[in-house]
Design an enzyme around this catalytic site. Structure first.
Site, PDB file in Angstrom:
ATOM      1  N   ASN A   1       0.851  -1.186   0.000  1.00  0.00           N
ATOM      2  CA  ASN A   1       0.000   0.000   0.000  1.00  0.00           C
ATOM      3  C   ASN A   1       0.896   1.248   0.000  1.00  0.00           C
ATOM      4  OD1 ASN A   1      -1.434   2.282   1.094  1.00  0.00           O
ATOM      5  ND2 ASN A   1      -3.091   0.890   1.593  1.00  0.00           N
TER       6      ASN A   1
ATOM      7  N   ASP B   1      -0.223   4.515  -0.154  1.00  0.00           N
ATOM      8  CA  ASP B   1      -0.940   5.750   0.217  1.00  0.00           C
ATOM      9  C   ASP B   1      -0.049   6.726   0.978  1.00  0.00           C
ATOM     10  OD1 ASP B   1      -3.212   4.601  -0.832  1.00  0.00           O
ATOM     11  OD2 ASP B   1      -4.087   4.082   1.099  1.00  0.00           O
ATOM     12  N   HIS B   2       0.825   6.184   1.825  1.00  0.00           N
ATOM     13  CA  HIS B   2       1.646   7.064   2.669  1.00  0.00           C
ATOM     14  C   HIS B   2       2.684   7.832   1.861  1.00  0.00           C
ATOM     15  CE1 HIS B   2      -0.311   5.714   6.231  1.00  0.00           C
ATOM     16  NE2 HIS B   2      -0.189   4.479   5.802  1.00  0.00           N
TER      17      HIS B   2
ATOM     18  N   ARG C   1       3.843  18.759   1.044  1.00  0.00           N
ATOM     19  CA  ARG C   1       4.473  19.936   0.451  1.00  0.00           C
ATOM     20  C   ARG C   1       3.705  20.443  -0.767  1.00  0.00           C
ATOM     21  NH1 ARG C   1      10.002  21.034   1.751  1.00  0.00           N
ATOM     22  NH2 ARG C   1       9.993  20.818   4.000  1.00  0.00           N
TER      23      ARG C   1
ATOM     24  N   HIS D   1      -5.692   3.659  -2.146  1.00  0.00           N
ATOM     25  CA  HIS D   1      -7.050   3.915  -1.643  1.00  0.00           C
ATOM     26  C   HIS D   1      -7.423   5.332  -2.032  1.00  0.00           C
ATOM     27  CE1 HIS D   1      -9.853   3.965   2.177  1.00  0.00           C
ATOM     28  NE2 HIS D   1     -10.497   4.261   1.063  1.00  0.00           N
TER      29      HIS D   1
ATOM     30  N   ARG E   1      -9.568   7.899  -1.297  1.00  0.00           N
ATOM     31  CA  ARG E   1     -10.536   8.248  -0.244  1.00  0.00           C
ATOM     32  C   ARG E   1     -11.434   9.380  -0.725  1.00  0.00           C
ATOM     33  NH1 ARG E   1      -9.012   6.090   5.119  1.00  0.00           N
ATOM     34  NH2 ARG E   1     -10.841   7.207   5.808  1.00  0.00           N
TER      35      ARG E   1
ATOM     36  N   ARG F   1      -7.335  12.563   0.803  1.00  0.00           N
ATOM     37  CA  ARG F   1      -6.259  13.007   1.698  1.00  0.00           C
ATOM     38  C   ARG F   1      -4.887  12.497   1.275  1.00  0.00           C
ATOM     39  NH1 ARG F   1      -7.574   9.490   7.077  1.00  0.00           N
ATOM     40  NH2 ARG F   1      -9.583  10.484   6.821  1.00  0.00           N
TER      41      ARG F   1
ATOM     42  N   GLU G   1      -8.600   0.331  -3.474  1.00  0.00           N
ATOM     43  CA  GLU G   1      -9.556   0.263  -2.360  1.00  0.00           C
ATOM     44  C   GLU G   1     -10.604   1.344  -2.573  1.00  0.00           C
ATOM     45  OE1 GLU G   1      -7.528   0.647   1.354  1.00  0.00           O
ATOM     46  OE2 GLU G   1      -6.401  -1.188   1.046  1.00  0.00           O
TER      47      GLU G   1
ATOM     48  N   THR H   1      -7.243   5.986   9.873  1.00  0.00           N
ATOM     49  CA  THR H   1      -7.059   4.927   8.887  1.00  0.00           C
ATOM     50  C   THR H   1      -8.325   4.062   8.913  1.00  0.00           C
ATOM     51  OG1 THR H   1      -5.657   3.047   8.267  1.00  0.00           O
ATOM     52  CG2 THR H   1      -5.831   3.500  10.613  1.00  0.00           C
ATOM     53  N   THR H   2      -8.400   3.045   8.043  1.00  0.00           N
ATOM     54  CA  THR H   2      -9.608   2.209   7.990  1.00  0.00           C
ATOM     55  C   THR H   2      -9.728   1.404   9.287  1.00  0.00           C
ATOM     56  OG1 THR H   2      -9.073   2.032   5.649  1.00  0.00           O
ATOM     57  CG2 THR H   2     -10.908   0.697   6.443  1.00  0.00           C
TER      58      THR H   2
ATOM     59  N   GLU I   1     -10.722  -9.860   2.661  1.00  0.00           N
ATOM     60  CA  GLU I   1      -9.502  -9.456   3.358  1.00  0.00           C
ATOM     61  C   GLU I   1      -9.861  -9.300   4.823  1.00  0.00           C
ATOM     62  OE1 GLU I   1      -6.962  -6.565   1.539  1.00  0.00           O
ATOM     63  OE2 GLU I   1      -6.184  -5.891   3.471  1.00  0.00           O
TER      64      GLU I   1
ATOM     65  N   HIS J   1      -3.742  -4.831   7.601  1.00  0.00           N
ATOM     66  CA  HIS J   1      -3.891  -3.720   8.541  1.00  0.00           C
ATOM     67  C   HIS J   1      -3.006  -3.895   9.762  1.00  0.00           C
ATOM     68  CE1 HIS J   1      -5.413  -0.094  10.248  1.00  0.00           C
ATOM     69  NE2 HIS J   1      -5.924   0.150   9.058  1.00  0.00           N
ATOM     70  N   GLY J   2      -2.104  -2.920   9.914  1.00  0.00           N
ATOM     71  CA  GLY J   2      -1.237  -2.870  11.087  1.00  0.00           C
ATOM     72  C   GLY J   2      -0.161  -3.947  11.107  1.00  0.00           C
TER      73      GLY J   2
ATOM     74  N   HIS K   1       1.743   0.925   6.017  1.00  0.00           N
ATOM     75  CA  HIS K   1       2.430   1.842   6.923  1.00  0.00           C
ATOM     76  C   HIS K   1       3.794   1.331   7.382  1.00  0.00           C
ATOM     77  CE1 HIS K   1       3.112   4.091  10.686  1.00  0.00           C
ATOM     78  NE2 HIS K   1       2.561   5.074   9.995  1.00  0.00           N
TER      79      HIS K   1
HETATM   80  N1  PXP Z   1      -5.694  -3.459   3.752  1.00  0.00           N
HETATM   81  C1  PXP Z   1      -6.695  -2.544   3.738  1.00  0.00           C
HETATM   82  C2  PXP Z   1      -8.020  -2.973   3.190  1.00  0.00           C
HETATM   83  C3  PXP Z   1      -6.490  -1.227   4.193  1.00  0.00           C
HETATM   84  O1  PXP Z   1      -7.496  -0.351   4.177  1.00  0.00           O
HETATM   85  C4  PXP Z   1      -5.205  -0.873   4.654  1.00  0.00           C
HETATM   86  C5  PXP Z   1      -4.946   0.517   5.144  1.00  0.00           C
HETATM   87  O2  PXP Z   1      -5.165   1.452   4.171  1.00  0.00           O
HETATM   88  C6  PXP Z   1      -4.185  -1.840   4.626  1.00  0.00           C
HETATM   89  C7  PXP Z   1      -4.466  -3.135   4.200  1.00  0.00           C
HETATM   90  C8  PXP Z   1      -2.784  -1.524   5.053  1.00  0.00           C
HETATM   91  O3  PXP Z   1      -2.735  -1.240   6.396  1.00  0.00           O
HETATM   92  P1  PXP Z   1      -1.364  -0.721   7.025  1.00  0.00           P
HETATM   93  O4  PXP Z   1      -1.056   0.585   6.365  1.00  0.00           O
HETATM   94  O5  PXP Z   1      -1.675  -0.588   8.466  1.00  0.00           O
HETATM   95  O6  PXP Z   1      -0.325  -1.758   6.717  1.00  0.00           O
END
Ligand code: PXP
Length: 239
Positions: free
Chosen positions: A7, A9-10, A18, A43, A45, A49, A70, A100-101, A151, A192-193, A215
């Site tokens: 992922n 997104d970050h 910036r 994702h 959103r 963001r 996503e 976050t989700t 998932e 996630h996490g 993340h």
């Molecule tokens: N899977 C889904 C469906 C998510 O929404 C996210 C967070 O955007 C992740 C995985 C990744 O989570 P993390 O950034 O905590 O690794």
């Protein structure tokens, strides 16, 4: 072999801090694939963001990038997703105030709506997934909705492990969901996490075919990348 979706997104979050073009999520997506990831997750959103519409367009256009988009249940987001034809979609809940989700979809409440969404993507040969909490009821509902994959939200498990609390019950729930999903012929993903420890633990579950991690990978790459960049700047500034 388990698959790894990264992922990014970050990376968009850093770029947006910036309001400039660096680091470019499109270049990051290409790089992530070259580094051996199986897919790239983004994702879009509703509040934009991190990932922006232009990122989705560019990333989905490059057929060398396997894109997992996503999406929430928002009609405008759905239209964008259908137009850009990612390889995979994962339907996630979205709440504007969340960092976050925070949890899985409420399938009981939104079953018919989600079923219609899944049908639209399946018609276009786009792999579908539902982000759900690890409970058996939601696995059964996922089957009724006719998604290809689920998932499992691993946020609670990750939290318990990080806080050194008892995680046996949560892990058991995940395993039970994996067993049921496998009987129902639903492909199981987890995300996630996740960090090294939690991924190692979950990697022992055969039914999990894919991890989606964001993340921790982006955070950890700071420590593995800084050395090169600092020495590059030392060279540039001293020649
Ligand atoms: N899977 C889904 C469906 C998510 O929404 C996210 C967070 O955007 C992740 C995985 C990744 O989570 P993390 O950034 O905590 O690794």
């Amino acid at each position: 072999m388990k698959k790894l979706g990264v992922n990014i997104d970050h990376i968009a979050t850093i770029r947006n801090a910036r309001g400039s073009i660096h680091p470019d999520p499109f270049l990051a997506a290409k790089y992530v694939m070259n580094c051996g990831a199986d897919s790239v997750t983004i994702h879009l959103r509703e509040d934009r963001r991190h990932i922006k519409d232009q990122d989705v367009i560019k990333i989905c256009k490059d057929k060398k990038i396997l894109v997992n988009l996503e999406i929430s249940l928002n009609n405008n987001i759905l239209k964008i997703a259908l137009r850009n034809k990612p390889n995979y979609i994962c339907v996630v809940p979205e709440n504007r105030k969340e960092v976050t989700t925070e949890g899985g979809l409420n399938l009981s409440k939104n079953k018919n709506k989600i079923k219609k969404i899944i049908f639209k993507f399946r018609k276009k040969n786009i792999r579908t997934s539902l982000f759900i909490n690890p409970n058996l009821k939601d696995v059964n509902l996922s089957k009724e909705i006719e998604t290809d994959c689920i998932e499992l939200h691993t946020g609670k498990l990750s939290d318990l492990i990080k806080k050194k609390k008892n995680f046996t019950n949560e892990l058991r729930k995940i395993k039970n969901c994996c067993n049921l999903a496998s009987e129902l012929k639903l492909e199981v993903h987890a995300g996630h996490g996740l960090d090294y420890k939690t991924t190692k633990l979950l990697a022992k579950i055969n039914e999990i075919k894919e991890f989606n991690i964001g993340h921790f990978i982006i955070g950890e790459s700071i420590f593995y990348g800084l050395k090169n960049i600092i020495s590059k700047f030392k060279n540039i500034s001293n020649n």
